[in-house]
Design a protein around this motif. Structure first.
Motif, PDB file in Angstrom:
ATOM      1  N   PHE A  30       0.812  -1.218   0.000  1.00  0.00           N
ATOM      2  CA  PHE A  30       0.000   0.000   0.000  1.00  0.00           C
ATOM      3  C   PHE A  30       0.847   1.269   0.000  1.00  0.00           C
ATOM      4  CE2 PHE A  30      -3.234  -2.946   2.066  1.00  0.00           C
ATOM      5  CZ  PHE A  30      -3.785  -3.266   0.832  1.00  0.00           C
ATOM      6  N   THR A  31       2.064   1.212   0.548  1.00  0.00           N
ATOM      7  CA  THR A  31       2.926   2.391   0.470  1.00  0.00           C
ATOM      8  C   THR A  31       3.445   2.607  -0.946  1.00  0.00           C
ATOM      9  OG1 THR A  31       4.885   1.155   1.179  1.00  0.00           O
ATOM     10  CG2 THR A  31       3.665   2.345   2.886  1.00  0.00           C
ATOM     11  N   GLN A  32       3.490   1.562  -1.748  1.00  0.00           N
ATOM     12  CA  GLN A  32       3.905   1.702  -3.148  1.00  0.00           C
ATOM     13  C   GLN A  32       2.751   2.051  -4.065  1.00  0.00           C
ATOM     14  OE1 GLN A  32       5.857  -2.127  -3.883  1.00  0.00           O
ATOM     15  NE2 GLN A  32       7.644  -0.943  -4.486  1.00  0.00           N
ATOM     16  N   VAL A  33       1.637   1.372  -3.898  1.00  0.00           N
ATOM     17  CA  VAL A  33       0.518   1.546  -4.818  1.00  0.00           C
ATOM     18  C   VAL A  33      -0.193   2.876  -4.592  1.00  0.00           C
ATOM     19  CG1 VAL A  33      -1.741   0.603  -5.491  1.00  0.00           C
ATOM     20  CG2 VAL A  33       0.204  -0.916  -5.157  1.00  0.00           C
ATOM     21  N   GLY A  34      -0.316   3.295  -3.350  1.00  0.00           N
ATOM     22  CA  GLY A  34      -1.010   4.550  -3.049  1.00  0.00           C
ATOM     23  C   GLY A  34      -0.485   5.731  -3.854  1.00  0.00           C
ATOM     24  N   PRO A  35       0.818   6.002  -3.827  1.00  0.00           N
ATOM     25  CA  PRO A  35       1.348   7.124  -4.605  1.00  0.00           C
ATOM     26  C   PRO A  35       1.167   6.962  -6.114  1.00  0.00           C
ATOM     27  CG  PRO A  35       2.889   6.513  -2.893  1.00  0.00           C
ATOM     28  CD  PRO A  35       1.816   5.463  -2.900  1.00  0.00           C
ATOM     29  N   ILE A  36       1.162   5.736  -6.596  1.00  0.00           N
ATOM     30  CA  ILE A  36       0.941   5.524  -8.032  1.00  0.00           C
ATOM     31  C   ILE A  36      -0.484   5.951  -8.398  1.00  0.00           C
ATOM     32  CG2 ILE A  36       0.771   3.771  -9.856  1.00  0.00           C
ATOM     33  CD1 ILE A  36       3.667   4.444  -9.007  1.00  0.00           C
ATOM     34  N   PHE A  37      -1.450   5.570  -7.584  1.00  0.00           N
ATOM     35  CA  PHE A  37      -2.834   5.962  -7.848  1.00  0.00           C
ATOM     36  C   PHE A  37      -3.023   7.473  -7.692  1.00  0.00           C
ATOM     37  CE2 PHE A  37      -3.844   1.617  -8.131  1.00  0.00           C
ATOM     38  CZ  PHE A  37      -5.162   1.464  -8.506  1.00  0.00           C
ATOM     39  N   GLU A  38      -2.271   8.092  -6.788  1.00  0.00           N
ATOM     40  CA  GLU A  38      -2.422   9.523  -6.538  1.00  0.00           C
ATOM     41  C   GLU A  38      -1.694  10.383  -7.562  1.00  0.00           C
ATOM     42  OE1 GLU A  38      -1.057  10.412  -2.612  1.00  0.00           O
ATOM     43  OE2 GLU A  38      -2.544   9.108  -1.675  1.00  0.00           O
ATOM     44  N   LYS A  39      -0.527   9.969  -7.982  1.00  0.00           N
ATOM     45  CA  LYS A  39       0.345  10.848  -8.757  1.00  0.00           C
ATOM     46  C   LYS A  39       0.405  10.554 -10.246  1.00  0.00           C
ATOM     47  CE  LYS A  39       3.154  11.795  -4.739  1.00  0.00           C
ATOM     48  NZ  LYS A  39       4.424  11.671  -4.099  1.00  0.00           N
ATOM     49  N   TYR A  40      -0.217   9.463 -10.670  1.00  0.00           N
ATOM     50  CA  TYR A  40      -0.183   9.111 -12.084  1.00  0.00           C
ATOM     51  C   TYR A  40      -1.600   9.055 -12.646  1.00  0.00           C
ATOM     52  CZ  TYR A  40       4.765   8.139 -11.831  1.00  0.00           C
ATOM     53  OH  TYR A  40       6.105   8.273 -11.677  1.00  0.00           O
ATOM     54  N   GLU A  41      -1.704   9.372 -13.910  1.00  0.00           N
ATOM     55  CA  GLU A  41      -2.993   9.318 -14.596  1.00  0.00           C
ATOM     56  C   GLU A  41      -3.238   7.878 -15.062  1.00  0.00           C
ATOM     57  OE1 GLU A  41      -3.040  12.238 -17.713  1.00  0.00           O
ATOM     58  OE2 GLU A  41      -2.667  13.882 -16.318  1.00  0.00           O
ATOM     59  N   LEU A  42      -3.904   7.132 -14.236  1.00  0.00           N
ATOM     60  CA  LEU A  42      -4.224   5.749 -14.571  1.00  0.00           C
ATOM     61  C   LEU A  42      -5.611   5.704 -15.198  1.00  0.00           C
ATOM     62  CD1 LEU A  42      -3.182   3.999 -11.235  1.00  0.00           C
ATOM     63  CD2 LEU A  42      -1.799   4.322 -13.270  1.00  0.00           C
ATOM     64  N   SER A  43      -5.766   4.874 -16.202  1.00  0.00           N
ATOM     65  CA  SER A  43      -7.091   4.719 -16.807  1.00  0.00           C
ATOM     66  C   SER A  43      -8.012   4.040 -15.798  1.00  0.00           C
ATOM     67  CB  SER A  43      -6.998   3.886 -18.082  1.00  0.00           C
ATOM     68  OG  SER A  43      -6.727   2.537 -17.762  1.00  0.00           O
ATOM     69  N   ASP A  44      -9.297   4.292 -15.953  1.00  0.00           N
ATOM     70  CA  ASP A  44     -10.270   3.639 -15.080  1.00  0.00           C
ATOM     71  C   ASP A  44     -10.191   2.124 -15.227  1.00  0.00           C
ATOM     72  OD1 ASP A  44     -11.149   6.029 -14.038  1.00  0.00           O
ATOM     73  OD2 ASP A  44     -12.868   6.186 -15.390  1.00  0.00           O
ATOM     74  N   ASN A  45      -9.930   1.653 -16.445  1.00  0.00           N
ATOM     75  CA  ASN A  45      -9.810   0.206 -16.670  1.00  0.00           C
ATOM     76  C   ASN A  45      -8.654  -0.379 -15.870  1.00  0.00           C
ATOM     77  OD1 ASN A  45     -11.969   0.118 -18.401  1.00  0.00           O
ATOM     78  ND2 ASN A  45     -10.727   0.184 -20.257  1.00  0.00           N
ATOM     79  N   LEU A  46      -7.518   0.311 -15.872  1.00  0.00           N
ATOM     80  CA  LEU A  46      -6.355  -0.178 -15.136  1.00  0.00           C
ATOM     81  C   LEU A  46      -6.622  -0.162 -13.634  1.00  0.00           C
ATOM     82  CD1 LEU A  46      -3.468  -1.204 -15.139  1.00  0.00           C
ATOM     83  CD2 LEU A  46      -2.684   1.175 -15.201  1.00  0.00           C
ATOM     84  N   LYS A  47      -7.213   0.907 -13.137  1.00  0.00           N
ATOM     85  CA  LYS A  47      -7.558   0.980 -11.712  1.00  0.00           C
ATOM     86  C   LYS A  47      -8.499  -0.155 -11.321  1.00  0.00           C
ATOM     87  CE  LYS A  47      -7.265   5.983 -11.110  1.00  0.00           C
ATOM     88  NZ  LYS A  47      -8.029   7.208 -10.800  1.00  0.00           N
ATOM     89  N   ASN A  48      -9.538  -0.339 -12.135  1.00  0.00           N
ATOM     90  CA  ASN A  48     -10.521  -1.379 -11.833  1.00  0.00           C
ATOM     91  C   ASN A  48      -9.914  -2.776 -11.912  1.00  0.00           C
ATOM     92  OD1 ASN A  48     -12.541   0.510 -11.413  1.00  0.00           O
ATOM     93  ND2 ASN A  48     -13.220   0.443 -13.539  1.00  0.00           N
ATOM     94  N   GLU A  49      -9.068  -2.982 -12.908  1.00  0.00           N
ATOM     95  CA  GLU A  49      -8.425  -4.290 -13.061  1.00  0.00           C
ATOM     96  C   GLU A  49      -7.540  -4.594 -11.855  1.00  0.00           C
ATOM     97  OE1 GLU A  49      -5.505  -6.735 -16.138  1.00  0.00           O
ATOM     98  OE2 GLU A  49      -5.966  -4.635 -16.549  1.00  0.00           O
ATOM     99  N   TYR A  50      -6.711  -3.618 -11.470  1.00  0.00           N
ATOM    100  CA  TYR A  50      -5.815  -3.830 -10.329  1.00  0.00           C
ATOM    101  C   TYR A  50      -6.616  -4.106  -9.056  1.00  0.00           C
ATOM    102  CZ  TYR A  50      -2.648  -3.207  -6.510  1.00  0.00           C
ATOM    103  OH  TYR A  50      -1.944  -3.425  -5.353  1.00  0.00           O
ATOM    104  N   THR A  51      -7.586  -3.237  -8.764  1.00  0.00           N
ATOM    105  CA  THR A  51      -8.314  -3.391  -7.505  1.00  0.00           C
ATOM    106  C   THR A  51      -9.164  -4.660  -7.480  1.00  0.00           C
ATOM    107  OG1 THR A  51     -10.080  -1.910  -8.260  1.00  0.00           O
ATOM    108  CG2 THR A  51      -8.336  -0.949  -6.908  1.00  0.00           C
TER     109      THR A  51
END
Length: 143
Positions: free
Chosen positions: A57-78
């Motif tokens: 969570f210390t690695q993934v949190g900043p990626i979700f906050e600081k990078y423009e991830l597509s909704d598909n990528l966010k949904n797939e990961y989660t």
């Protein structure tokens, strides 16, 4: 008073809910608290599970906050992470250490791949607090 196992299970459900809504700061706080609880109860499996999840969570949190991830990528990961978290708690309850390892390995693996991929090729999002215009420029832009 709740017993130890109930506290772990309830917090794990909340943890899963936080991951589903991309709230990795809250997820980190939950696993950090669970690490302390597991330590107090001398639960070695619980300690290693929570320590690995803290790192994730210390690695993934900043990626979700600081990078423009597509909704598909966010949904797939989660969705993958939530499935593995569900399996993880069930394997923890049944004391299946081999499956716990496999769940942790998979979550850790997809999280590291996401992080490295975004660090290499991802687009950083520009947040208002990152933009600092010199005073002279801000006057020019306000006209």
């Amino acid at each position: 008073m709740k017993d130890y196992q109930t506290v772990i299970e309830e917090n794990f459900l909340t943890l899963r809910e936080m991951v589903e809504v991309y709230n990795f700061k809250a997820a980190f706080t939950i696993v950090s608290d669970l690490t302390k609880i597991c330590t107090l109860f001398d639960d070695e499996d619980g300690i290693i599970i929570m320590e690995v999840l803290e790192g994730i969570f210390t690695q993934v949190g900043p990626i979700f906050e600081k990078y423009e991830l597509s909704d598909n990528l966010k949904n797939e990961y989660t969705s993958i992470a939530v499935v593995e978290l569900n399996k993880l708690i069930e394997n923890y309850k049944s004391n299946n250490q081999i499956e716990i390892y496999k769940n942790l390995r998979y979550i850790r693996s997809i999280s590291t791949k996401l992080q490295i991929d975004q660090l290499r090729t991802g687009t950083r999002s520009i947040q208002q607090d990152q933009i600092k215009l010199p005073e002279v420029m801000s006057h020019l832009l306000s006209r």
